[in-house]
Write a protein that holds these residues in place. Structure first.
Motif, PDB file in Angstrom:
ATOM      1  N   PRO A 199       0.800  -1.236   0.000  1.00  0.00           N
ATOM      2  CA  PRO A 199       0.000   0.000   0.000  1.00  0.00           C
ATOM      3  C   PRO A 199       0.829   1.280   0.000  1.00  0.00           C
ATOM      4  CG  PRO A 199      -0.918  -1.596   1.533  1.00  0.00           C
ATOM      5  CD  PRO A 199       0.400  -2.144   1.087  1.00  0.00           C
ATOM      6  N   LEU A 200       1.919   1.317   0.772  1.00  0.00           N
ATOM      7  CA  LEU A 200       2.721   2.532   0.823  1.00  0.00           C
ATOM      8  C   LEU A 200       3.334   2.836  -0.537  1.00  0.00           C
ATOM      9  CD1 LEU A 200       3.807   4.839   2.510  1.00  0.00           C
ATOM     10  CD2 LEU A 200       5.718   3.375   3.195  1.00  0.00           C
ATOM     11  N   MET A 201       3.734   1.803  -1.261  1.00  0.00           N
ATOM     12  CA  MET A 201       4.290   2.002  -2.585  1.00  0.00           C
ATOM     13  C   MET A 201       3.230   2.529  -3.554  1.00  0.00           C
ATOM     14  SD  MET A 201       6.565  -0.652  -4.847  1.00  0.00           S
ATOM     15  CE  MET A 201       7.712  -0.775  -3.469  1.00  0.00           C
ATOM     16  N   GLU A 202       1.998   2.042  -3.405  1.00  0.00           N
ATOM     17  CA  GLU A 202       0.898   2.520  -4.245  1.00  0.00           C
ATOM     18  C   GLU A 202       0.635   4.010  -3.983  1.00  0.00           C
ATOM     19  OE1 GLU A 202      -1.024   0.673  -6.389  1.00  0.00           O
ATOM     20  OE2 GLU A 202      -0.264  -1.336  -5.986  1.00  0.00           O
ATOM     21  N   ILE A 203       0.603   4.382  -2.713  1.00  0.00           N
ATOM     22  CA  ILE A 203       0.363   5.777  -2.344  1.00  0.00           C
ATOM     23  C   ILE A 203       1.504   6.664  -2.838  1.00  0.00           C
ATOM     24  CG2 ILE A 203       0.176   7.366  -0.388  1.00  0.00           C
ATOM     25  CD1 ILE A 203      -1.165   5.000   1.149  1.00  0.00           C
ATOM     26  N   ALA A 204       2.729   6.199  -2.648  1.00  0.00           N
ATOM     27  CA  ALA A 204       3.893   6.972  -3.084  1.00  0.00           C
ATOM     28  C   ALA A 204       3.903   7.143  -4.597  1.00  0.00           C
ATOM     29  CB  ALA A 204       5.176   6.292  -2.616  1.00  0.00           C
ATOM     30  N   ALA A 205       3.436   6.138  -5.324  1.00  0.00           N
ATOM     31  CA  ALA A 205       3.403   6.230  -6.783  1.00  0.00           C
ATOM     32  C   ALA A 205       2.458   7.324  -7.246  1.00  0.00           C
ATOM     33  CB  ALA A 205       2.982   4.887  -7.383  1.00  0.00           C
ATOM     34  N   GLU A 206       1.337   7.471  -6.566  1.00  0.00           N
ATOM     35  CA  GLU A 206       0.390   8.523  -6.923  1.00  0.00           C
ATOM     36  C   GLU A 206       0.998   9.905  -6.666  1.00  0.00           C
ATOM     37  OE1 GLU A 206      -2.735   8.183  -8.396  1.00  0.00           O
ATOM     38  OE2 GLU A 206      -1.903   6.179  -8.667  1.00  0.00           O
ATOM     39  N   ALA A 207       1.709  10.034  -5.548  1.00  0.00           N
ATOM     40  CA  ALA A 207       2.354  11.318  -5.245  1.00  0.00           C
ATOM     41  C   ALA A 207       3.466  11.602  -6.254  1.00  0.00           C
ATOM     42  CB  ALA A 207       2.916  11.285  -3.823  1.00  0.00           C
ATOM     43  N   HIS A 208       4.250  10.592  -6.568  1.00  0.00           N
ATOM     44  CA  HIS A 208       5.369  10.756  -7.494  1.00  0.00           C
ATOM     45  C   HIS A 208       4.883  11.197  -8.871  1.00  0.00           C
ATOM     46  CE1 HIS A 208       8.491   9.337 -10.352  1.00  0.00           C
ATOM     47  NE2 HIS A 208       9.336   9.672  -9.396  1.00  0.00           N
ATOM     48  N   ALA A 209       3.764  10.666  -9.304  1.00  0.00           N
ATOM     49  CA  ALA A 209       3.231  10.999 -10.634  1.00  0.00           C
ATOM     50  C   ALA A 209       2.860  12.473 -10.746  1.00  0.00           C
ATOM     51  CB  ALA A 209       2.016  10.128 -10.936  1.00  0.00           C
ATOM     52  N   ALA A 210       2.627  13.116  -9.611  1.00  0.00           N
ATOM     53  CA  ALA A 210       2.223  14.524  -9.619  1.00  0.00           C
ATOM     54  C   ALA A 210       3.392  15.489  -9.466  1.00  0.00           C
ATOM     55  CB  ALA A 210       1.207  14.771  -8.499  1.00  0.00           C
ATOM     56  N   TRP A 211       4.608  14.966  -9.272  1.00  0.00           N
ATOM     57  CA  TRP A 211       5.761  15.853  -9.118  1.00  0.00           C
ATOM     58  C   TRP A 211       6.011  16.625 -10.408  1.00  0.00           C
ATOM     59  CZ3 TRP A 211      10.152  12.410  -6.608  1.00  0.00           C
ATOM     60  CH2 TRP A 211       9.732  11.999  -5.333  1.00  0.00           C
ATOM     61  N   ALA A 212       6.362  17.895 -10.257  1.00  0.00           N
ATOM     62  CA  ALA A 212       6.683  18.707 -11.433  1.00  0.00           C
ATOM     63  C   ALA A 212       8.052  18.357 -12.002  1.00  0.00           C
ATOM     64  CB  ALA A 212       6.623  20.195 -11.074  1.00  0.00           C
ATOM     65  N   VAL A 213       8.969  17.982 -11.116  1.00  0.00           N
ATOM     66  CA  VAL A 213      10.334  17.645 -11.529  1.00  0.00           C
ATOM     67  C   VAL A 213      10.703  16.294 -10.924  1.00  0.00           C
ATOM     68  CG1 VAL A 213      12.764  18.300 -11.493  1.00  0.00           C
ATOM     69  CG2 VAL A 213      11.003  20.064 -11.660  1.00  0.00           C
ATOM     70  N   ARG A 214      11.174  15.382 -11.740  1.00  0.00           N
ATOM     71  CA  ARG A 214      11.579  14.069 -11.267  1.00  0.00           C
ATOM     72  C   ARG A 214      12.629  13.506 -12.212  1.00  0.00           C
ATOM     73  NH1 ARG A 214       5.644  11.353 -12.475  1.00  0.00           N
ATOM     74  NH2 ARG A 214       5.624  11.831 -14.694  1.00  0.00           N
ATOM     75  N   LEU A 215      13.473  12.637 -11.686  1.00  0.00           N
ATOM     76  CA  LEU A 215      14.517  12.034 -12.498  1.00  0.00           C
ATOM     77  C   LEU A 215      13.995  10.820 -13.259  1.00  0.00           C
ATOM     78  CD1 LEU A 215      17.521  12.001 -13.304  1.00  0.00           C
ATOM     79  CD2 LEU A 215      17.971  10.617 -11.266  1.00  0.00           C
ATOM     80  N   PHE A 216      13.077  10.085 -12.627  1.00  0.00           N
ATOM     81  CA  PHE A 216      12.538   8.850 -13.221  1.00  0.00           C
ATOM     82  C   PHE A 216      11.052   9.001 -13.501  1.00  0.00           C
ATOM     83  CE2 PHE A 216      16.316   7.457 -10.955  1.00  0.00           C
ATOM     84  CZ  PHE A 216      16.904   6.577 -11.869  1.00  0.00           C
ATOM     85  N   ALA A 217      10.578   8.221 -14.452  1.00  0.00           N
ATOM     86  CA  ALA A 217       9.162   8.283 -14.833  1.00  0.00           C
ATOM     87  C   ALA A 217       8.261   7.664 -13.767  1.00  0.00           C
ATOM     88  CB  ALA A 217       8.953   7.573 -16.173  1.00  0.00           C
ATOM     89  N   SER A 218       8.808   6.767 -12.971  1.00  0.00           N
ATOM     90  CA  SER A 218       8.012   6.179 -11.884  1.00  0.00           C
ATOM     91  C   SER A 218       8.949   5.715 -10.773  1.00  0.00           C
ATOM     92  CB  SER A 218       7.207   4.974 -12.405  1.00  0.00           C
ATOM     93  OG  SER A 218       8.050   3.885 -12.702  1.00  0.00           O
TER      94      SER A 218
END
Length: 220
Positions: free
Chosen positions: A201-220
């Motif tokens: 579950p924590l990974m699922e929640i983190a994935a949703e937050a990560h997808a909304a980042w304006a700047v990121r090094l990785f796509a997921s």
């Protein structure tokens, strides 16, 4: 069956798009849950026994010849996060392209027609292994190892972690990868309804937050 085909499919340089994804490691690093080799090992262990187990079983079932549409629906049901479902299909589409070019197969052609936007990556992986003349155990090994090697490689870049430390983590996890593969193949042999549904579950929640980042090094 060519054992060398397994090396080709499992090679991180196989053009399936995985290098652009961290398997949740980028979000874990940002949150302070992964700060070094010890944390990386625990992160990879948790991933291996949850999403890694599920992916390995799906890949093994596909390699055994289970209906890809049923497997794709099973993968959807086991992936609550819309962001992760989107990622899995993007990776599946790229893997389908690479596998069709490498091991031409009527089954892969049919999968591409049925899922023009991509089937879930583990399902494609199993069919790719099947097209390469590999068995369910080989497909499961590819999926399970990819589940830990991807985050390990990403953390080397994210934290400037010593690559030797990251490789040691993977070596320490090797016996557990073996056990996960055994469980995956056994479950796959019992049919789609018997596939594991271990959750993170924590990974699922983190994935949703990560997808909304304006700047990121990785796509997921």
């Amino acid at each position: 069956m060519s054992r060398a085909a397994l090396l080709v499919l499992a090679d991180g340089r196989f053009p399936a798009g995985g290098h652009a994804h961290s398997g949740g490691a980028e979000a874990a690093v940002r949150a302070g849950r992964v700060t070094g080799a010890a944390d990386l090992e625990e992160f990879c262990r948790g991933r291996l026994h949850t999403t890694g187990l599920v992916s390995a079983a799906l890949a093994a079932a596909a390699a055994l010849g289970a209906d890809p549409a049923e497997l794709d629906a099973a993968a959807d049901a086991r992936t609550p996060s819309p962001a992760l479902r989107t990622t899995a299909r993007k990776l599946g589409r790229q893997l389908t392209r690479a596998a069709r070019a490498t091991w031409p197969s009527a089954e892969l052609d049919a999968l591409a027609r049925a899922f023009p936007k991509g089937a879930h990556q583990p399902v494609v992986l199993g069919l790719a292994a099947r097209a390469a003349g590999l068995g369910p155990g080989d497909a499961a090994y590819c999926a399970a190892y990819e589940g830990v090697s991807g985050p390990a490689t990403a953390v080397v870049r994210l934290l400037s972690l010593d690559p030797f430390d990251a490789t040691r983590v993977l070596a320490r996890l090797a016996p557990e990868v073996d056990r996960v593969v055994d469980l995956s193949v056994a479950a796959a042999g019992r049919g789609v309804d018997a596939l594991p549904s271990a959750a993170a579950p924590l990974m699922e929640i983190a994935a949703e937050a990560h997808a909304a980042w304006a700047v990121r090094l990785f796509a997921s």
